[in-house]
Design a protein around this motif. Structure first.
Motif, short mmCIF file in Angstrom:
data_model
loop_
_atom_site.label_atom_id
_atom_site.label_comp_id
_atom_site.label_asym_id
_atom_site.label_seq_id
_atom_site.Cartn_x
_atom_site.Cartn_y
_atom_site.Cartn_z
N SER A 60 -10.83 40.05 10.26
CA SER A 60 -9.71 39.30 10.73
C SER A 60 -10.03 38.94 11.99
O SER A 60 -9.92 39.71 12.98
CB SER A 60 -8.59 40.39 10.64
N LEU A 61 -10.49 37.68 12.04
CA LEU A 61 -10.76 37.00 13.18
C LEU A 61 -10.08 36.34 14.10
O LEU A 61 -9.26 35.31 13.31
CB LEU A 61 -12.31 36.35 13.17
N ILE A 62 -9.45 36.45 15.19
CA ILE A 62 -8.49 35.78 16.03
C ILE A 62 -8.97 34.42 16.97
O ILE A 62 -10.09 34.78 17.67
CB ILE A 62 -7.77 36.59 16.85
N ASP B 140 -20.06 37.19 6.41
CA ASP B 140 -19.87 35.58 6.65
C ASP B 140 -19.42 35.28 8.12
O ASP B 140 -19.04 36.26 8.75
CB ASP B 140 -18.90 34.88 5.69
N ARG B 141 -19.93 34.10 8.48
CA ARG B 141 -19.50 33.68 10.08
C ARG B 141 -18.53 32.24 9.73
O ARG B 141 -18.73 31.62 8.62
CB ARG B 141 -20.82 33.20 10.89
N VAL B 142 -17.81 32.21 10.63
CA VAL B 142 -16.89 30.80 10.70
C VAL B 142 -17.57 29.73 11.33
O VAL B 142 -18.09 29.78 12.14
CB VAL B 142 -15.71 31.16 11.54
N ASP B 143 -17.64 28.56 10.51
CA ASP B 143 -17.88 27.28 11.00
C ASP B 143 -16.70 26.70 11.62
O ASP B 143 -15.68 26.34 11.21
CB ASP B 143 -18.34 26.48 9.89
N VAL C 265 -14.26 27.87 5.22
CA VAL C 265 -14.48 27.76 6.59
C VAL C 265 -15.63 28.71 6.99
O VAL C 265 -16.03 28.76 8.36
CB VAL C 265 -13.08 28.48 7.30
N ALA C 266 -16.47 29.11 5.87
CA ALA C 266 -17.76 29.84 6.27
C ALA C 266 -18.90 29.06 6.48
O ALA C 266 -18.70 27.93 5.94
CB ALA C 266 -17.87 30.68 5.26
N ALA C 267 -19.47 29.46 7.47
CA ALA C 267 -20.99 28.57 7.98
C ALA C 267 -21.90 28.85 6.45
O ALA C 267 -21.85 29.87 6.00
CB ALA C 267 -21.46 29.12 8.96
N THR C 268 -22.43 27.72 6.39
CA THR C 268 -23.51 27.72 5.35
C THR C 268 -24.66 28.50 5.74
O THR C 268 -25.13 28.17 6.70
CB THR C 268 -23.76 26.07 5.04
N PRO C 269 -25.02 29.26 4.87
CA PRO C 269 -26.38 30.17 5.38
C PRO C 269 -27.56 29.15 5.50
O PRO C 269 -27.61 28.25 4.89
CB PRO C 269 -26.42 30.95 4.14
#
Length: 172
Positions: free
Chosen positions: A60-62, A80-83, A166-170
């Motif tokens: 849960s990232l704000i 995952d990371r957010v793009d 919304v996840a960054a592409t690896p």
């Protein structure tokens, strides 16, 4: 490990976890909040405590939306990371990572225990579509030692999330 199935049965839980239990109950979600002696603050720690894969942990990232300073909650898989460019397209403005004071003020929770629901100020909620591939997921329940199990479909329903990529592409 302590457990509670409803807000009424949550008397032994920390206050923040009781608020999450009440929000889950109000949303009609029968989740059990689990308290662990070890930290569940990071996705890796939560996965180790629960005994699942990191991918099954919901972070849960704000973020702060730049045009109106609204809180944007991103629910995304633990690996995952957010793009942020993808996120900006979904929420209609650039976003920046929120600091600890903003997180506490808008959610009512400290970083490391921010749940997907029960916030002090309702955020804009975006859930990464990658979570929909899971059958089960684990999300924070208000403290760095508390989590609850859910399904991605239930998570989207109880949070009112927009489901989007919304996840960054690896990196290859």
């Amino acid at each position: 490990m302590a457990e509670a199935t409803t807000a009424d049965g949550a008397a032994g839980l920390p206050a923040a976890a009781r608020r999450v239990a009440a929000a889950l109950e109000a949303a009609g979600h029968p989740a059990v909040i689990r308290i662990f002696p070890d930290s569940t603050r990071s996705a890796a720690e939560a996965a180790a405590a629960v005994g699942c894969r990191t991918e099954e942990i919901v972070k849960s990232l704000i973020f702060r939306r730049s045009n109106d300073d609204a809180a944007v909650l991103v629910l995304i898989g633990g690996a995952d990371r957010v793009d942020t460019a993808k996120l900006a397209r979904v929420v209609g403005a650039k976003t920046g990572r929120a600091d600890a004071d903003f997180v506490r003020r808008t959610t009512g929770y400290a970083i490391g225990g921010v749940p997907p629901l029960g916030h002090a100020t309702p955020p804009v909620v975006v859930m990464d579509e990658g979570l929909m591939a899971l059958s089960t997921a684990w999300a924070a329940a208000g403290t760095p030692h508390a989590v609850f199990e859910t399904t991605p479909a239930d998570l989207a329903r109880i949070t009112g999330a927009v489901v989007a990529a919304v996840a960054a592409t690896p990196a290859a």
